[in-house]
Design a protein around this motif. Structure first.
Motif, mmCIF file in Angstrom:
data_model
loop_
_atom_site.group_PDB
_atom_site.id
_atom_site.type_symbol
_atom_site.label_atom_id
_atom_site.label_comp_id
_atom_site.label_asym_id
_atom_site.label_seq_id
_atom_site.Cartn_x
_atom_site.Cartn_y
_atom_site.Cartn_z
ATOM 1 N N MET A 1 -1.364 11.511 -3.566
ATOM 2 C CA MET A 1 -2.772 11.100 -3.420
ATOM 3 C C MET A 1 -3.590 12.272 -2.886
ATOM 4 O O MET A 1 -3.196 12.938 -1.942
ATOM 5 C CB MET A 1 -2.878 9.891 -2.490
ATOM 6 N N PHE A 2 -4.742 12.482 -3.478
ATOM 7 C CA PHE A 2 -5.608 13.580 -3.034
ATOM 8 C C PHE A 2 -6.360 13.190 -1.773
ATOM 9 O O PHE A 2 -6.897 12.093 -1.677
ATOM 10 C CB PHE A 2 -6.610 13.938 -4.141
ATOM 11 N N THR A 3 -6.382 14.076 -0.798
ATOM 12 C CA THR A 3 -7.130 13.863 0.440
ATOM 13 C C THR A 3 -8.171 14.952 0.578
ATOM 14 O O THR A 3 -7.824 16.132 0.684
ATOM 15 C CB THR A 3 -6.204 13.893 1.667
ATOM 16 N N PRO A 4 -9.484 14.618 0.565
ATOM 17 C CA PRO A 4 -10.512 15.649 0.670
ATOM 18 C C PRO A 4 -10.480 16.316 2.040
ATOM 19 O O PRO A 4 -10.180 15.703 3.039
ATOM 20 C CB PRO A 4 -11.822 14.880 0.464
ATOM 21 N N LYS A 5 -10.778 17.610 2.054
ATOM 22 C CA LYS A 5 -10.816 18.314 3.327
ATOM 23 C C LYS A 5 -12.031 17.908 4.132
ATOM 24 O O LYS A 5 -12.981 17.323 3.607
ATOM 25 C CB LYS A 5 -10.842 19.834 3.080
ATOM 26 N N LYS A 6 -12.023 18.237 5.412
ATOM 27 C CA LYS A 6 -13.174 17.955 6.265
ATOM 28 C C LYS A 6 -14.385 18.709 5.759
ATOM 29 O O LYS A 6 -14.301 19.852 5.343
ATOM 30 C CB LYS A 6 -12.894 18.357 7.712
ATOM 31 N N ARG A 7 -15.538 18.059 5.801
ATOM 32 C CA ARG A 7 -16.757 18.679 5.326
ATOM 33 C C ARG A 7 -17.749 18.801 6.467
ATOM 34 O O ARG A 7 -17.882 17.925 7.288
ATOM 35 C CB ARG A 7 -17.379 17.855 4.187
ATOM 36 N N VAL A 8 -18.456 19.906 6.506
ATOM 37 C CA VAL A 8 -19.474 20.158 7.521
ATOM 38 C C VAL A 8 -20.817 20.209 6.827
ATOM 39 O O VAL A 8 -21.019 20.982 5.907
ATOM 40 C CB VAL A 8 -19.223 21.481 8.261
ATOM 41 N N SER A 9 -21.733 19.369 7.257
ATOM 42 C CA SER A 9 -23.065 19.338 6.654
ATOM 43 C C SER A 9 -24.002 20.189 7.487
ATOM 44 O O SER A 9 -24.187 19.946 8.673
ATOM 45 C CB SER A 9 -23.579 17.899 6.595
ATOM 46 N N ILE A 10 -24.596 21.217 6.868
ATOM 47 C CA ILE A 10 -25.418 22.183 7.595
ATOM 48 C C ILE A 10 -26.744 22.364 6.898
ATOM 49 O O ILE A 10 -26.813 22.454 5.698
ATOM 50 C CB ILE A 10 -24.723 23.552 7.699
ATOM 51 N N CYS A 11 -27.809 22.417 7.661
ATOM 52 C CA CYS A 11 -29.120 22.741 7.115
ATOM 53 C C CYS A 11 -29.858 23.589 8.142
ATOM 54 O O CYS A 11 -30.067 23.155 9.260
ATOM 55 C CB CYS A 11 -29.902 21.461 6.812
ATOM 56 N N LEU A 12 -30.220 24.823 7.779
ATOM 57 C CA LEU A 12 -30.776 25.777 8.725
ATOM 58 C C LEU A 12 -32.247 26.024 8.462
ATOM 59 O O LEU A 12 -32.671 26.146 7.329
ATOM 60 C CB LEU A 12 -30.021 27.114 8.621
ATOM 61 N N LEU A 13 -33.009 26.111 9.537
ATOM 62 C CA LEU A 13 -34.420 26.482 9.436
ATOM 63 C C LEU A 13 -34.529 27.932 8.997
ATOM 64 O O LEU A 13 -33.809 28.789 9.454
ATOM 65 C CB LEU A 13 -35.096 26.307 10.797
ATOM 66 N N PHE A 14 -35.426 28.184 8.058
ATOM 67 C CA PHE A 14 -35.635 29.538 7.562
ATOM 68 C C PHE A 14 -36.371 30.331 8.632
ATOM 69 O O PHE A 14 -37.581 30.267 8.755
ATOM 70 C CB PHE A 14 -36.422 29.485 6.258
ATOM 71 N N THR A 15 -35.636 31.117 9.404
ATOM 72 C CA THR A 15 -36.199 31.755 10.589
ATOM 73 C C THR A 15 -37.177 32.878 10.259
ATOM 74 O O THR A 15 -37.934 33.310 11.114
ATOM 75 C CB THR A 15 -35.076 32.321 11.467
ATOM 76 N N ALA A 16 -37.185 33.338 9.017
ATOM 77 C CA ALA A 16 -38.095 34.409 8.666
ATOM 78 C C ALA A 16 -39.504 33.909 8.382
ATOM 79 O O ALA A 16 -40.418 34.693 8.177
ATOM 80 C CB ALA A 16 -37.577 35.167 7.446
ATOM 81 N N SER A 17 -39.668 32.580 8.343
ATOM 82 C CA SER A 17 -40.986 32.005 8.068
ATOM 83 C C SER A 17 -41.344 31.021 9.158
ATOM 84 O O SER A 17 -40.510 30.243 9.587
ATOM 85 C CB SER A 17 -40.988 31.283 6.718
ATOM 86 N N LEU A 18 -42.584 31.029 9.565
ATOM 87 C CA LEU A 18 -43.067 30.047 10.531
ATOM 88 C C LEU A 18 -43.587 28.844 9.789
ATOM 89 O O LEU A 18 -44.079 28.942 8.669
ATOM 90 C CB LEU A 18 -44.196 30.658 11.371
ATOM 91 N N PRO A 19 -43.478 27.621 10.368
ATOM 92 C CA PRO A 19 -44.085 26.450 9.748
ATOM 93 C C PRO A 19 -45.575 26.690 9.535
ATOM 94 O O PRO A 19 -46.246 27.305 10.361
ATOM 95 C CB PRO A 19 -43.826 25.336 10.768
ATOM 96 N N ASN A 336 -15.627 16.462 12.873
ATOM 97 C CA ASN A 336 -16.846 16.368 12.073
ATOM 98 C C ASN A 336 -18.012 16.985 12.834
ATOM 99 O O ASN A 336 -18.077 16.907 14.061
ATOM 100 C CB ASN A 336 -17.158 14.903 11.749
ATOM 101 N N GLN A 337 -18.921 17.592 12.101
ATOM 102 C CA GLN A 337 -20.112 18.171 12.714
ATOM 103 C C GLN A 337 -21.200 18.320 11.658
ATOM 104 O O GLN A 337 -20.938 18.296 10.459
ATOM 105 C CB GLN A 337 -19.804 19.516 13.356
ATOM 106 N N GLY A 338 -22.437 18.434 12.130
ATOM 107 C CA GLY A 338 -23.540 18.542 11.191
ATOM 108 C C GLY A 338 -24.743 19.205 11.835
ATOM 109 O O GLY A 338 -24.897 19.214 13.060
ATOM 110 N N PHE A 339 -25.591 19.778 10.995
ATOM 111 C CA PHE A 339 -26.822 20.445 11.415
ATOM 112 C C PHE A 339 -27.927 19.921 10.515
ATOM 113 O O PHE A 339 -27.792 19.945 9.289
ATOM 114 C CB PHE A 339 -26.652 21.957 11.267
ATOM 115 N N TYR A 340 -29.034 19.397 11.096
ATOM 116 C CA TYR A 340 -30.013 18.646 10.328
ATOM 117 C C TYR A 340 -31.434 19.173 10.565
ATOM 118 O O TYR A 340 -31.771 19.600 11.662
ATOM 119 C CB TYR A 340 -29.987 17.168 10.713
#
Length: 347
Positions: A1-19, A336-340
Motif C-alpha cells: 500500500m502506498f503511503t504519502p510522505k509528510k507534506r509541508v504547506s508554505i506560503c511566503l510574503l514577497f519581501t521585495a515588494s511592499l503591500p 506537520n507544519q504550515g505557513f499561511y
C-alpha cells in the motif's frame, strides 16, 4: 500500500515588494493587493497576488468586499479564485458569491498525478430578527483526477479519489453581533449550514452535509483581542473522498495540509490572542485541537485527536475597515507544519 510522505504547506510574503494601498476618490472605496511568493510540495514554487476591493452598494449599507487570488508555480500548477461578499437593503440582506479553479500536478513521494477542481457557490440571506439572518444557497463543483504513473494510480486508489460532478442545495442560519466584519474586537458569530447533494438535480453523488461555526471575540487590555472558535463539519456515510471533511480546510487547525487527513466527522476548537502593537501591526499567538472520525480516516487508521499551535503577524492593508494581511506559521503533531498568508482572519 502506498503511503504519502509528510507534506509541508508554505506560503511566503514577497519581501521585495511592499503591500500597495490605493484609495479611490470616494473615501469608502479602496483597493489593496499584496504580491506573494508561494512554495508548496504539491504545487511547487511560484508567484501570485492576492487582492481586496472594498465598496458600498449604498451609503447606508455596511462595507462590501471583493477578494481575488491568482497563483502559478514551476510545476505548471495554478490557482485562480474570487469571492464577493455584498451587503444591501440597509444591511438587512447579504449575498456571497465565490468561484475558483485549481489545477495541481502532484508528486507525492514518486506518486505523480494531476488533480483539478473548479466550482461556483452562491448564498443569499435575509434578516429575520435583530442580529439573525436566514437564507438559501447552492453549489456546483467538478473534481478530476488523472494518474501520471503507476504509483500515482496507487495513491488515487488508496484515497478513493474519482472524477465527479456534484450539485447541492441548502439552507443557512446566522447570528452576528460582531463590531466589525474583517477584524472583530467584540461580539460573536454563529453559522449553521446544510447541503444536500442530489442525483435528482444531476449530481454524481448523493449525500448530506451539516456545517457549524461559532466564534467569540473579547477585547482585553484596551485593544488586544481574545478570539475563540469552534468548527464542525459532518457528512453522511455516502460522501465521496472529495466531499469529506479535511484537516486544514477553512483554517480548521492550521499546520495541516487540506486533503491529507480526512473523514466524515470533524470537530475543531481554536483560541487566538491578538496583541495590538499599533493600528497597522498586531502579533498573534494561537492553538487548537481537532477530532476526526469515520470514512477515509477510519480506513487509513487516522482517526483521533490532532493539535497545532503557532504565531503570526497582522498588517492593516485597509485600516479604515480593518482589513489585515494575515501571516501565520503553525506546527502540529506528527511533524506537520504550515505557513499561511491571506486577507482574512482564520476565524
Amino acid at each position: 500500500m502506498f503511503t504519502p510522505k509528510k507534506r509541508v504547506s508554505i506560503c511566503l510574503l514577497f519581501t521585495a515588494s511592499l503591500p500597495v494601498l490605493a484609495e479611490k476618490a470616494q473615501e469608502q472605496k479602496a483597493f489593496a493587493f499584496a504580491p506573494i511568493v508561494s512554495s508548496n510540495p504539491s504545487m511547487g514554487t511560484g508567484l501570485g497576488v492576492t487582492s481586496s476591493y472594498l465598496y458600498k452598494t449604498d451609503e447606508n449599507n455596511p462595507t462590501s468586499q471583493l477578494m481575488g487570488l491568482a497563483q502559478y508555480t514551476d510545476t505548471d500548477s495554478y490557482l485562480v479564485g474570487t469571492r464577493n461578499m455584498m451587503h444591501f437593503d440597509d444591511g438587512k440582506q447579504r449575498a456571497m458569491t465565490a468561484a475558483w479553479f485549481l489545477n495541481i500536478n502532484n508528486d507525492f513521494n514518486g506518486a505523480e498525478f494531476e488533480s483539478e477542481s473548479y466550482g461556483v457557490f452562491h448564498r443569499q440571506s435575509w434578516q429575520v430578527a435583530d442580529g439573525w439572518f436566514a437564507g438559501i444557497h447552492g453549489i456546483a463543483m467538478w473534481n478530476n483526477y488523472s494518474a501520471q504513473n503507476d504509483v500515482g494510480q496507487d495513491f488515487i486508489d488508496l484515497t478513493g479519489a474519482e472524477d465527479n460532478a456534484v450539485y447541492g442545495l441548502g439552507v443557512n442560519a446566522t447570528y452576528d453581533s460582531r463590531d466589525n466584519f474583517y477584524y472583530p474586537m467584540q461580539g460573536s458569530l454563529f453559522e449553521a449550514s446544510t447541503f444536500s447533494y442530489l442525483d435528482a438535480i444531476g449530481s454524481d453523488e448523493d449525500y448530506d452535509l451539516l456545517e457549524l461555526k461559532y466564534s467569540k471575540y473579547m477585547t482585553v487590555r484596551d485593544k488586544d483581542v481574545v478570539a475563540l472558535g469552534y468548527y464542525g463539519r459532518y457528512v453522511s456515510d455516502e460522501a465521496p473522498y472529495s466531499g469529506e471533511s479535511y484537516l486544514g480546510r477553512r483554517s480548521a487547525l492550521r499546520g495541516f495540509n487540506a486533503g491529507e487527513i480526512s473523514g466524515q466527522r470533524l470537530s475543531a476548537v481554536q483560541a487566538e490572542y491578538r496583541y495590538h502593537l499599533s493600528e497597522k501591526w498586531k502579533l498573534v499567538g494561537f492553538a487548537g485541537v481537532a477530532n476526526i472520525q469515520g470514512g477515509t480516516a477510519d480506513e487509513n487508521n487516522k482517526e483521533g485527536l490532532y493539535y497545532s499551535a503557532g504565531i503570526g503577524v497582522r498588517y492593516a492593508l485597509q485600516p479604515k475597515d480593518k482589513v489585515h494581511l494575515r501571516l501565520d506559521v503553525a506546527f502540529g503533531n506528527d511533524d506537520n507544519q504550515g505557513f499561511y498568508i491571506g486577507l482574512q482572519e482564520a476565524f
